[in-house]
Motif scaffolding. Structure first.
Motif, PDB file in Angstrom:
ATOM      1  N   ALA A  69       0.826  -1.211   0.000  1.00 21.22           N
ATOM      2  CA  ALA A  69       0.000   0.000   0.000  1.00 21.22           C
ATOM      3  C   ALA A  69       0.863   1.264   0.000  1.00 21.22           C
ATOM      4  O   ALA A  69       0.491   2.284  -0.602  1.00 21.22           O
ATOM      5  N   LEU A  70       2.024   1.210   0.660  1.00 23.77           N
ATOM      6  CA  LEU A  70       2.856   2.394   0.812  1.00 23.77           C
ATOM      7  C   LEU A  70       3.771   2.656  -0.385  1.00 23.77           C
ATOM      8  O   LEU A  70       4.089   3.818  -0.679  1.00 23.77           O
ATOM      9  N   LEU A  71       4.203   1.608  -1.066  1.00 23.73           N
ATOM     10  CA  LEU A  71       5.145   1.801  -2.173  1.00 23.73           C
ATOM     11  C   LEU A  71       4.600   2.710  -3.280  1.00 23.73           C
ATOM     12  O   LEU A  71       5.305   3.620  -3.736  1.00 23.73           O
ATOM     13  N   PRO A  72       3.349   2.517  -3.738  1.00 26.17           N
ATOM     14  CA  PRO A  72       2.838   3.449  -4.746  1.00 26.17           C
ATOM     15  C   PRO A  72       2.749   4.883  -4.219  1.00 26.17           C
ATOM     16  O   PRO A  72       2.940   5.839  -4.976  1.00 26.17           O
ATOM     17  N   LEU A  73       2.463   5.034  -2.940  1.00 22.45           N
ATOM     18  CA  LEU A  73       2.415   6.374  -2.339  1.00 22.45           C
ATOM     19  C   LEU A  73       3.801   7.018  -2.369  1.00 22.45           C
ATOM     20  O   LEU A  73       3.941   8.208  -2.696  1.00 22.45           O
ATOM     21  N   MET A  74       4.825   6.251  -2.043  1.00 28.35           N
ATOM     22  CA  MET A  74       6.189   6.771  -2.085  1.00 28.35           C
ATOM     23  C   MET A  74       6.581   7.164  -3.505  1.00 28.35           C
ATOM     24  O   MET A  74       7.200   8.209  -3.734  1.00 28.35           O
ATOM     25  N   ARG A  75       6.198   6.331  -4.463  1.00 29.71           N
ATOM     26  CA  ARG A  75       6.520   6.652  -5.858  1.00 29.71           C
ATOM     27  C   ARG A  75       5.808   7.921  -6.301  1.00 29.71           C
ATOM     28  O   ARG A  75       6.384   8.752  -7.025  1.00 29.71           O
ATOM     29  N   SER A  76       4.566   8.111  -5.874  1.00 28.86           N
ATOM     30  CA  SER A  76       3.836   9.321  -6.261  1.00 28.86           C
ATOM     31  C   SER A  76       4.481  10.563  -5.640  1.00 28.86           C
ATOM     32  O   SER A  76       4.518  11.631  -6.263  1.00 28.86           O
ATOM     33  N   ALA A  77       5.009  10.431  -4.422  1.00 28.89           N
ATOM     34  CA  ALA A  77       5.701  11.561  -3.789  1.00 28.89           C
ATOM     35  C   ALA A  77       6.960  11.930  -4.568  1.00 28.89           C
ATOM     36  O   ALA A  77       7.260  13.111  -4.776  1.00 28.89           O
ATOM     37  N   LEU A  78       7.709  10.927  -5.015  1.00 28.25           N
ATOM     38  CA  LEU A  78       8.920  11.200  -5.795  1.00 28.25           C
ATOM     39  C   LEU A  78       8.578  11.819  -7.144  1.00 28.25           C
ATOM     40  O   LEU A  78       9.307  12.694  -7.629  1.00 28.25           O
ATOM     41  N   ARG A  79       7.478  11.391  -7.738  1.00 31.52           N
ATOM     42  CA  ARG A  79       7.063  12.014  -8.998  1.00 31.52           C
ATOM     43  C   ARG A  79       6.732  13.487  -8.782  1.00 31.52           C
ATOM     44  O   ARG A  79       7.024  14.343  -9.626  1.00 31.52           O
ATOM     45  N   GLY A  80       6.116  13.799  -7.642  1.00 31.10           N
ATOM     46  CA  GLY A  80       5.807  15.186  -7.327  1.00 31.10           C
ATOM     47  C   GLY A  80       7.059  16.027  -7.169  1.00 31.10           C
ATOM     48  O   GLY A  80       7.127  17.162  -7.655  1.00 31.10           O
ATOM     49  N   VAL A  81       8.072  15.473  -6.498  1.00 27.97           N
ATOM     50  CA  VAL A  81       9.341  16.188  -6.333  1.00 27.97           C
ATOM     51  C   VAL A  81      10.007  16.391  -7.689  1.00 27.97           C
ATOM     52  O   VAL A  81      10.555  17.460  -7.984  1.00 27.97           O
TER      53      VAL A  81
END
Length: 311
Positions: A235-247
């Protein structure tokens, strides 16, 4: 250390003279028109682990004449399994560059051993992010360098393309070769000052290995909510990837999300009360850092309330 240059010649049976065999102006035109092709210098990689294997595969695919050197049968078998050619003693002596892909603690010893047997025309380059050129010993007329891919390599078959390699050397010719290596395998090249290697490497570790530790802390936080790790991590891995895409799209401050950037001190207080004891300090420290990033976007009263909660 600069790569050699060769000229292609006319072949037999073409019915045309090879460049340089004509006379007068026609010969000059032929020489000027002859295409020039740069050759990549012979290279030996010492160490057949994950990074050595990944660099060996990437450089071989780019046309570099790569040979692999291992001090153990197990290492030689790994290289063979990857389809990489083993180095002979003659390959080591003829190499223009020897790349040390060995554990950091072994670099000085391996470099010292090689320096006593290899001609000075062979450059020694380590791949350790935290080590300066001093780890390779005194130059004694030999070009020394470092080539550290900023990539979390967990398998020899991982691609290096799209990442960055930090380069350091006092030799202009070797710098050109290292930059070409980077370009050929799809790496961006940047130079790191020798006196600041530790700070550079710490930043690299924080963005890779410690990011994994941060993910572990986040999984522990979900565990406090009764969610098992087998469900929490996916559940957390896609959230982490979306945060990196935002950065990547909007920069550090622009990519920041969550209660800090919203100025929600009440939610932060609830988080601190709910987290496991060993996770709370991590949350507090990272939230203080986030507050610095978000400071200009917050009202003074919201910033003051957050600062009070995070003391």
């Amino acid at each position: 250390m600069s790569p050699r240059v060769s000229r292609t010649r006319g072949g037999k049976g073409t019915g045309k003279p090879a460049p340089g065999t004509g006379t007068g102006s026609s010969r000059k035109r032929a020489v000027r028109a002859a295409p020039r092709r740069e050759t990549r210098p012979p290279l030996v990689i010492v160490g057949t682990g994950r990074l050595g294997g990944a660099l060996g595969l990437a450089l071989s695919a780019s046309g570099w004449p790569v040979r692999m050197h291992s001090r153990s049968d197990e290492g030689r078998h790994r290289a063979e399994a990857l389809g990489l050619k083993p180095a002979t003693p003659g390959d080591l002596r003829r190499a223009r560059l020897v790349l040390l892909c060995v554990p950091d603690a072994e670099v000085p010893h391996v470099a010292e051993t090689l320096a006593t047997t290899l001609p000075r025309s062979v450059a020694l380059v380590h791949t350790a992010g935290a080590l300066s050129l001093d780890a390779l010993g005194p130059p004694r007329g030999r070009a020394l360098g470092s080539f550290h891919p900023l990539c979390a390599v967990s398998s020899a078959r991982d691609s290096l393309a799209g990442h960055t390699a930090s380069i350091s050397t006092r030799s202009r010719a070797l710098r050109d070769v290292l930059r070409r290596m980077a370009v050929d395998v799809g790496l961006n090249a940047m130079e790191v000052p020798e006196g600041h290697r530790a700070a550079y490497h710490a930043g690299a570790v924080m963005s890779a290995g410690l990011m994994v530790a941060l993910a572990d802390a986040a999984v522990a936080a979900l565990g406090a909510a009764g969610i098992p790790p087998k469900d929490a991590l996916p559940a957390l891995l896609p959230l982490m990837r979306s945060a990196l895409r935002g950065v990547e799209a909007r920069g550090l401050a622009g990519g920041l999300t969550g209660p800090i950037v919203r100025g929600d001190a009440g939610v932060v207080a609830a988080h601190l009360a709910a987290l496991p004891d060993d996770v709370t300090p991590i949350y507090r420290l990272l939230s203080r850092r986030a507050l610095k990033l978000a400071s200009e976007r917050l009202r003074p009263e919201s910033r003051a309330a957050l600062e009070k909660r995070l003391r």
